[in-house]
Design an enzyme around this catalytic site. Structure first.
Site, short mmCIF file in Angstrom:
data_model
loop_
_atom_site.label_atom_id
_atom_site.label_comp_id
_atom_site.label_asym_id
_atom_site.label_seq_id
_atom_site.Cartn_x
_atom_site.Cartn_y
_atom_site.Cartn_z
N ARG A 55 0.83 -1.21 0.00
CA ARG A 55 0.00 0.00 0.00
C ARG A 55 0.86 1.25 0.00
NH1 ARG A 55 -1.82 2.53 4.34
NH2 ARG A 55 -1.68 0.68 5.67
N TYR A 108 -15.13 15.50 -16.70
CA TYR A 108 -15.69 14.15 -16.70
C TYR A 108 -16.80 14.05 -15.64
CZ TYR A 108 -15.75 9.14 -15.57
OH TYR A 108 -16.13 7.86 -15.28
N ASP A 180 -5.97 17.81 -16.11
CA ASP A 180 -6.19 16.42 -16.49
C ASP A 180 -5.82 16.28 -17.96
OD1 ASP A 180 -7.27 13.96 -17.33
OD2 ASP A 180 -8.82 14.03 -15.80
N LYS A 205 -6.85 4.60 -19.70
CA LYS A 205 -7.27 4.92 -21.06
C LYS A 205 -6.11 4.74 -22.05
CE LYS A 205 -11.27 6.07 -19.30
NZ LYS A 205 -11.04 6.22 -17.86
#
Length: 394
Positions: A55, A108, A180, A205
């Protein structure tokens, strides 16, 4: 008789080798063993490099981060479990109750939801403004404004932000500019070269590119901001999967080739769609009829991206007919795959908005976003010609 009682004790030594792997090894281990408490102290205090608990970081995530750092001209980026996790690491890692943040009004859908619902619930005020209108963003500034978040090319209306103007505004106001860069990617645009303070990617993506990875990335120009985002990501458990990181690195090895091919096809497909009866409008940054064409030409230097948006006559009925007719294409809320995919914002990414809010963004029931893949251009032209005709009675 051989004693096997210790056969499960760890660690077993790895086989020695005079050669090294060509492909980055997959490191799925959740924990890493240290020799002594002093050695562990040395790692946590930064005197030696090492891993403790996945983590908090693992080799495959660091390899992916380093590759994207190199693409963006950055250092110290973090990889997260999704693109929205990267957005969250930026917003909640850097903002506090009482701060104010401005978001582009065509972010988005999930980013918009976070701006409109989640941040205010945590005491962080938000305002949405047109990222292509510096005066509108200036009017939204407050003394407590800490950060502005925009997309270079918006999802899904493909509007182009005035990054240079926003960077100057934010610099003069002492406000952070987070960009972004998912749609444009560092192949087409590098936000740090234009004054941004923070860059975000949905690695899911185009960078990974095969619809089999869910990852995000964020990096700041200031190392102190990077550390704040990293600490929040570790605490909140925004951990990336080692296997997804391993797959993403594989995908990035072909990224430049995939992006260039898909972008060239997207530009040609946009022009083809514009000539089809039943298509109300087509949106693509390099087309002269794009509402931000001059800004796109100056900012992106002739680049477009692999995304095309268009609107059909006939609303939802035509949309349903179109997806049924275009059976060769995946109707799926994603982008950046090697195969072309169709997305219908009204029923997916922007379904949480009211019909009136979607209409204000130009997202009618006949509106589609196309993520162009690597198929043959002529084959795509044939599919879209037939599907548009069947959907609109052409």
């Amino acid at each position: 008789m051989r004693n096997d009682r210790g056969s499960l004790m760890r660690p077993f030594p790895l086989p020695e080798s005079a050669s090294r792997p060509v492909v980055t090894p997959l490191s799925p281990s959740v924990v890493y063993a240290s020799d002594t408490p002093d050695a562990l102290d040395a790692q946590y205090e930064g005197r030696v490099q090492g891993y403790t608990y996945a983590r908090e970081g693992h080799p495959n995530a660091d390899v992916v981060a380093a590759r994207i750092d190199a693409m963006e001209g950055a250092t110290g980026g973090i990889v997260t479990g999704s693109g929205m996790a990267a957005v969250t690491a930026v917003l909640l890692g850097l903002l506090r109750s009482g701060d104010h943040v401005i978001g582009g009004n065509q972010l988005y859908g999930r980013s918009l939801r976070q701006m409109k619902e989640d941040l205010p619930r945590l005491g962080i005020a938000t305002t949405l403004a047109d990222a292509g209108d510096v005066d509108a963003v200036r009017a939204a500034l407050r003394p407590e404004t800490r950060l502005v978040l925009v997309e270079v090319v918006s999802n899904p209306a493909l509007r182009v932000a005035d990054i240079d103007g926003l960077a100057a505004l934010c610099r003069n106001a002492g406000v952070l500019l987070a960009v972004d860069n998912t749609f444009t990617t560092p192949r087409a645009f590098r936000p740090f070269d234009h004054g941004a303070d923070i860059v975000i990617h949905s690695v899911t993506k185009l960078l990974a590119g095969h619809s089999d990875v869910t990852l995000g990335y964020a990096v700041a120009r200031d190392p102190a901001l990077n550390e704040a985002m990293r600490v929040f990501a570790v605490t909140a458990g925004l951990t990336p999967s080692p296997f997804d990181c391993w797959l993403a690195e594989r995908g990035m090895l072909s990224f430049d080739l995939r992006f260039d091919r898909a972008q060239a096809t997207a530009e040609a497909l946009a022009d083809h769609l514009a000539g089809l009866p039943g298509v109300k409008r087509v949106i693509y940054p390099t087309r002269p009829d794009h509402p931000d064409h001059a800004r796109a030409a100056a900012l992106l230097q002739g680049q477009g991206c692999n995304m095309v948006s268009f609107e059909l006559d006939g609303g939802r009925a035509a949309a349903n007919a179109f997806t049924r007719a275009a059976e060769e294409l995946a109707f799926a809320p994603t982008l950046g795959d090697v195969g072309t995919t169709l997305s219908h914002p009204a029923s997916s990414s922007h379904r949480a908005l009211s019909a009136e809010e979607r209409a204000a963004l130009g997202l009618g029931e006949g509106f589609f976003r196309v993520s162009v893949g690597l198929e043959d251009l002529e084959a795509l032209r044939e599919v879209f010609t037939r599907a548009v005709a069947e959907a609109t009675g052409g």
